[in-house]
Design an enzyme around this catalytic site. Structure first.
Site, PDB file in Angstrom:
ATOM      1  N   ASP A  89       0.862  -1.119   0.103  1.00 11.80           N
ATOM      2  CA  ASP A  89      -0.093   0.020  -0.129  1.00 11.80           C
ATOM      3  C   ASP A  89       0.875   1.252   0.075  1.00 11.80           C
ATOM      4  O   ASP A  89       1.764   1.276   0.681  1.00 11.80           O
ATOM      5  CB  ASP A  89      -1.030  -0.244   1.071  1.00 11.80           C
ATOM      6  CG  ASP A  89      -1.883   1.252   1.224  1.00 11.80           C
ATOM      7  OD1 ASP A  89      -2.811   0.801   0.544  1.00 11.80           O
ATOM      8  OD2 ASP A  89      -1.705   2.121   2.137  1.00 11.80           O
ATOM      9  N   ILE A  90       0.717   2.058  -0.913  1.00 14.19           N
ATOM     10  CA  ILE A  90       1.404   3.370  -0.859  1.00 14.19           C
ATOM     11  C   ILE A  90       0.934   4.051   0.280  1.00 14.19           C
ATOM     12  O   ILE A  90      -0.219   4.518   0.319  1.00 14.19           O
ATOM     13  CB  ILE A  90       1.202   4.186  -2.214  1.00 14.19           C
ATOM     14  CG1 ILE A  90       1.162   3.233  -3.431  1.00 14.19           C
ATOM     15  CG2 ILE A  90       1.977   5.426  -2.313  1.00 14.19           C
ATOM     16  CD1 ILE A  90       2.849   2.628  -3.612  1.00 14.19           C
ATOM     17  N   ASN A  97      -2.462  13.004  -3.763  1.00 14.61           N
ATOM     18  CA  ASN A  97      -3.417  13.519  -4.407  1.00 14.61           C
ATOM     19  C   ASN A  97      -4.073  14.993  -4.188  1.00 14.61           C
ATOM     20  O   ASN A  97      -4.253  15.970  -4.881  1.00 14.61           O
ATOM     21  CB  ASN A  97      -4.682  12.453  -4.545  1.00 14.61           C
ATOM     22  CG  ASN A  97      -4.532  11.486  -5.607  1.00 14.61           C
ATOM     23  OD1 ASN A  97      -3.606  11.582  -6.435  1.00 14.61           O
ATOM     24  ND2 ASN A  97      -5.295  10.348  -5.306  1.00 14.61           N
ATOM     25  N   ASP A 106      -1.698   9.667 -10.244  1.00 13.66           N
ATOM     26  CA  ASP A 106      -1.529   8.694 -11.269  1.00 13.66           C
ATOM     27  C   ASP A 106      -0.194   8.532 -11.697  1.00 13.66           C
ATOM     28  O   ASP A 106       0.312   7.360 -12.111  1.00 13.66           O
ATOM     29  CB  ASP A 106      -2.548   9.212 -12.621  1.00 13.66           C
ATOM     30  CG  ASP A 106      -4.138   8.981 -12.204  1.00 13.66           C
ATOM     31  OD1 ASP A 106      -4.354   8.438 -11.267  1.00 13.66           O
ATOM     32  OD2 ASP A 106      -4.950   9.595 -13.117  1.00 13.66           O
ATOM     33  N   GLU A 132      -4.465   2.545  -4.658  1.00 16.44           N
ATOM     34  CA  GLU A 132      -2.978   2.448  -4.428  1.00 16.44           C
ATOM     35  C   GLU A 132      -2.407   1.148  -3.861  1.00 16.44           C
ATOM     36  O   GLU A 132      -1.228   1.342  -3.176  1.00 16.44           O
ATOM     37  CB  GLU A 132      -2.547   3.650  -3.518  1.00 16.44           C
ATOM     38  CG  GLU A 132      -2.789   3.418  -1.956  1.00 16.44           C
ATOM     39  CD  GLU A 132      -4.279   4.013  -1.791  1.00 16.44           C
ATOM     40  OE1 GLU A 132      -4.438   3.943  -0.401  1.00 16.44           O
ATOM     41  OE2 GLU A 132      -5.138   4.130  -2.288  1.00 16.44           O
TER      42      GLU A 132
END
Length: 188
Positions: A89-90, A97, A106, A132
């Site tokens: 997971d980022i 964002n 993106d 993500e």
């Protein structure tokens, strides 16, 4: 090539003033039909392959993941070789964002996907799980080996910021969790 060769032969004959008969033309028509058939098969094959890809990252998508995981689980049961599955997971992606906009977000996702691909072994698989999140299938890996692979990917992200098209350098980190496939757990 066959179609082009036949067309060239017909053109040479016609330009030499020799009449092209139906018998001369029939093999060309046949080669055109074969070419069209092959092109349609290729088009279908590429469409099927593309339907398994996430358009943003180029990684295989969640739908194709299920079949691969089940295949790997059967291989684990049959061979006794280990296999680990990991989720990545980022970290703080919403902040990326919110700060830089979704277009840059993106770009970050696509850059992360490419770094994952470069740092996996040739037989490992990575999927865009959603948002993500990424899922990794690490065949022939026990937990220790899987942790080595995941640590390499974590460093690949953390050591070099992503340079976005807006020229911002965005620091990216990820968290990973890993589990071993075994006979008591289904692939889902």
């Amino acid at each position: 090539r066959d179609m082009h060769d036949r067309a060239r032969n017909l053109m040479e004959k016609a330009s030499a003033g020799v009449a092209v008969t139906e018998e001369d033309y029939a093999p060309f028509e046949e080669s055109v039909a074969l070419f069209i058939d092959q092109a349609r098969r290729l088009e279908k094959a590429f469409a099927a392959a593309a339907s398994e890809l996430d358009p943003l990252t180029g990684l295989r998508n969640r739908q194709s993941m299920a079949n691969d995981l089940e295949r790997e689980r059967r291989r684990v049961l049959r061979s006794g070789h280990p296999c680990c599955v990991a989720i990545g997971d980022i970290d703080h992606f919403k902040k990326i964002n919110d700060t830089h906009g979704h277009a840059v977000g993106d770009e970050v996702l696509a850059a992360c996907a490419q770094r994952f691909l470069r740092n996996l072994r040739p037989y490992d698989m990575v999927y865009r799980y959603g948002g993500e999140e990424f899922l990794f299938c690490l065949p022939d890996s026990d937990v220790e080996q899987a942790m080595d692979v995941l640590e390499r990917m974590r460093h690949a992200l953390a050591d070099t910021p992503v340079e976005a098209t807006d020229r911002n350098k965005i620091a990216v980190a990820a968290s990973f969790g890993v589990a071993t496939m075994d006979k008591d757990t289904d692939s889902e």
